[in-house]
Design an enzyme around this catalytic site. Structure first.
Site, PDB file in Angstrom:
ATOM      1  CD  GLU A 134      -2.766  -8.664   1.010  1.00  0.00           C
ATOM      2  OE1 GLU A 134      -2.548  -7.443   0.841  1.00  0.00           O
ATOM      3  OE2 GLU A 134      -3.239  -9.215   1.861  1.00  0.00           O
ATOM      4  N   GLY A 157       0.546  -5.611   0.238  1.00  0.00           N
ATOM      5  CA  GLY A 157      -0.549  -5.532  -0.840  1.00  0.00           C
ATOM      6  C   GLY A 157       0.309  -5.974  -2.371  1.00  0.00           C
ATOM      7  CB  ALA A 166      -0.834   0.124   1.295  1.00  0.00           C
ATOM      8  CD  GLU A 205       0.306  -6.559   4.975  1.00  0.00           C
ATOM      9  OE1 GLU A 205       0.836  -7.511   5.326  1.00  0.00           O
ATOM     10  OE2 GLU A 205      -0.188  -6.471   3.760  1.00  0.00           O
TER      11      GLU A 205
HETATM   12  N1  COA Z   1       4.424   3.614   0.094  1.00  0.00           N
HETATM   13  C1  COA Z   1       4.876   4.885  -0.139  1.00  0.00           C
HETATM   14  N2  COA Z   1       6.211   5.279  -0.337  1.00  0.00           N
HETATM   15  C2  COA Z   1       7.036   4.351  -0.365  1.00  0.00           C
HETATM   16  C3  COA Z   1       6.547   2.801   0.010  1.00  0.00           C
HETATM   17  C4  COA Z   1       5.425   2.589   0.302  1.00  0.00           C
HETATM   18  N3  COA Z   1       4.994   1.615   0.471  1.00  0.00           N
HETATM   19  N4  COA Z   1       7.836   2.164   0.120  1.00  0.00           N
HETATM   20  C5  COA Z   1       8.864   3.097  -0.231  1.00  0.00           C
HETATM   21  N5  COA Z   1       8.363   4.108  -0.417  1.00  0.00           N
HETATM   22  C6  COA Z   1       9.166   5.413  -0.966  1.00  0.00           C
HETATM   23  C7  COA Z   1      10.035   5.751   0.360  1.00  0.00           C
HETATM   24  O1  COA Z   1       9.113   6.705   1.184  1.00  0.00           O
HETATM   25  C8  COA Z   1      10.934   6.816  -0.467  1.00  0.00           C
HETATM   26  O2  COA Z   1      10.515   7.867  -0.727  1.00  0.00           O
HETATM   27  P1  COA Z   1      11.387   9.322  -0.295  1.00  0.00           P
HETATM   28  O3  COA Z   1      12.499   9.245  -1.339  1.00  0.00           O
HETATM   29  O4  COA Z   1      10.426  10.133  -0.545  1.00  0.00           O
HETATM   30  O5  COA Z   1      11.831   9.204   0.803  1.00  0.00           O
HETATM   31  C9  COA Z   1      11.128   5.990  -1.652  1.00  0.00           C
HETATM   32  O6  COA Z   1      10.037   5.177  -1.848  1.00  0.00           O
HETATM   33  C10 COA Z   1      12.111   5.032  -1.599  1.00  0.00           C
HETATM   34  O7  COA Z   1      12.359   4.329  -0.519  1.00  0.00           O
HETATM   35  P2  COA Z   1      13.655   3.400   0.185  1.00  0.00           P
HETATM   36  O8  COA Z   1      13.205   2.821   1.687  1.00  0.00           O
HETATM   37  O9  COA Z   1      14.608   4.424   0.095  1.00  0.00           O
HETATM   38  O10 COA Z   1      14.113   2.696  -1.003  1.00  0.00           O
HETATM   39  P3  COA Z   1      14.683   1.156  -0.818  1.00  0.00           P
HETATM   40  O11 COA Z   1      14.921   0.747  -2.235  1.00  0.00           O
HETATM   41  O12 COA Z   1      15.814   1.254   0.072  1.00  0.00           O
HETATM   42  O13 COA Z   1      13.708   0.184  -0.178  1.00  0.00           O
HETATM   43  C11 COA Z   1      11.640  -0.869   0.291  1.00  0.00           C
HETATM   44  C12 COA Z   1      12.424  -0.110  -0.484  1.00  0.00           C
HETATM   45  C13 COA Z   1      10.161  -1.139  -0.395  1.00  0.00           C
HETATM   46  C14 COA Z   1      12.191  -2.250   0.730  1.00  0.00           C
HETATM   47  C15 COA Z   1      11.333   0.131   1.303  1.00  0.00           C
HETATM   48  O14 COA Z   1      10.840   1.230   1.079  1.00  0.00           O
HETATM   49  C16 COA Z   1       9.973  -0.364   2.385  1.00  0.00           C
HETATM   50  O15 COA Z   1      10.586  -1.540   3.196  1.00  0.00           O
HETATM   51  N6  COA Z   1       8.941   0.136   2.050  1.00  0.00           N
HETATM   52  C17 COA Z   1       7.629  -0.146   3.029  1.00  0.00           C
HETATM   53  C18 COA Z   1       7.134  -1.628   2.708  1.00  0.00           C
HETATM   54  C19 COA Z   1       5.903  -1.814   3.450  1.00  0.00           C
HETATM   55  O16 COA Z   1       5.956  -1.593   4.561  1.00  0.00           O
HETATM   56  N7  COA Z   1       4.960  -1.783   2.745  1.00  0.00           N
HETATM   57  C20 COA Z   1       3.337  -1.702   3.230  1.00  0.00           C
HETATM   58  C21 COA Z   1       2.770  -3.068   3.403  1.00  0.00           C
HETATM   59  S1  COA Z   1       1.205  -3.084   4.265  1.00  0.00           S
END
Ligand code: COA
Length: 260
Positions: free
Chosen positions: A114, A111, A66, A134
């Site tokens: 999913e 998601g 999400a 989650e």
């Molecule tokens: N929603 C919105 N923005 C997101 C996002 C999400 N689920 N996941 C990553 N982003 C954004 C970050 O906020 C960041 O934005 P910024 O540059 O404005 O700060 C950008 O994407 C890059 O994220 P970053 O964490 O620096 O990249 P990465 O390649 O090192 O790691 C992930 C990528 C996806 C592993 C890590 O961002 C992450 O764990 N995200 C959260 C995943 C999550 O918990 N999802 C919800 C599931 S219910």
């Protein structure tokens, strides 16, 4: 053809839909789900498209789940509405007549996983990771994760992933049966298109009916499941494609399927 959230590429007998949201690691936004529903409606009755590949543009991220930034700005009503459309989209993938293949080019979280679980096949790049984080965010997987993951890999393994929220690497995902193939580094597209092409060369009605037979029969008792399979089979008998396959065999050539 290209929308704002998904780039759509047409190849012989199939389409590749690529999530194009680099700044948010391809997270599921409202606009993206809306466009996914539009794409699903567009191909639903198109017999020339036999297979759809879902993948992501961003290096290392298939889909980060999400869109947590958008989520923070949404009212309770908007969250409810979004969540329903997400569930509809995933159900739409699952019930589509085409086969859907998720090509996991990087992390598939929440998601994102999913969505992949609603596809018929999952192929992971060697460096991809998957997880349902989650419970660490004060919610549970609500896009079908608690339902589809145990069906895909069994209850014990599903609870291991859901209750810990941990991520698994491609090799472990393969061992669990969460993905059916792992593509060596740099070859995800090639491996995916090879599999998708093999699916797309088959009779469209057969693809639809085989999908329904497997999905619909999975949790019926043995006799009911066999009866269900038989109904799915009977529907293939009346097709022109079945006659074409027999004719092609006799004429020692490849069949030309039309989906009729
Ligand atoms: N929603 C919105 N923005 C997101 C996002 C999400 N689920 N996941 C990553 N982003 C954004 C970050 O906020 C960041 O934005 P910024 O540059 O404005 O700060 C950008 O994407 C890059 O994220 P970053 O964490 O620096 O990249 P990465 O390649 O090192 O790691 C992930 C990528 C996806 C592993 C890590 O961002 C992450 O764990 N995200 C959260 C995943 C999550 O918990 N999802 C919800 C599931 S219910």
């Amino acid at each position: 053809m290209s929308g704002r959230e998904w780039a759509v590429e047409r190849l012989a007998g199939l389409e590749v839909w690529t999530i194009d949201g680099e700044a948010r690691r391809n997270a599921l936004s409202r606009a993206m789900i809306r466009e996914l529903l539009e794409n699903l409606a567009r191909v639903r009755d198109d017999r020339s498209i036999r297979c759809v590949v879902l993948t992501g543009t961003v290096d290392k991220a298939f889909c980060a789940g999400a869109d947590l930034k958008e989520r923070a700005t949404m009212s309770a009503d908007e969250v409810h509405h979004f969540h329903q459309s997400l569930r509809d989209a995933f159900r739409g993938i699952e019930s589509a007549p085409q086969a859907f293949v998720a090509a996991l080019n990087g992390v598939a979280l929440g998601g994102g996983l999913e969505m992949a679980l609603s596809c018929d096949l999952r192929i992971a790049a060697e460096g991809a990771e998957m997880g349902l984080p989650e419970v660490g965010l004060g919610i549970i997987p609500g896009g079908g994760g608690t339902v589809r993951l145990p069906r895909a890999i069994g209850v014990a393994r599903a609870k291991d992933l859901i209750l810990t929220g941990r991520r698994v690497a491609a090799a472990e995902a393969l061992a669990m049966g969460l993905v059916s193939r792992v593509a060596p580094a740099g070859s995800l597209r090639e491996v995916t298109l090879e599999v998708a092409g093999m699916v797309a060369r088959n009779a469209p009605v057969s693809i639809r009916q085989a999908k329904r037979a497997v999905d619909g029969g999975l949790h019926l008792d043995l006799d009911a499941a066999l009866a269900h399979e038989n109904r799915m089979y009977q529907d293939c008998l009346a097709t022109k494609d079945r006659v074409e396959a027999l004719r092609a065999f006799a004429e020692k050539r490849k069949p030309v399927f039309t989906g009729e």
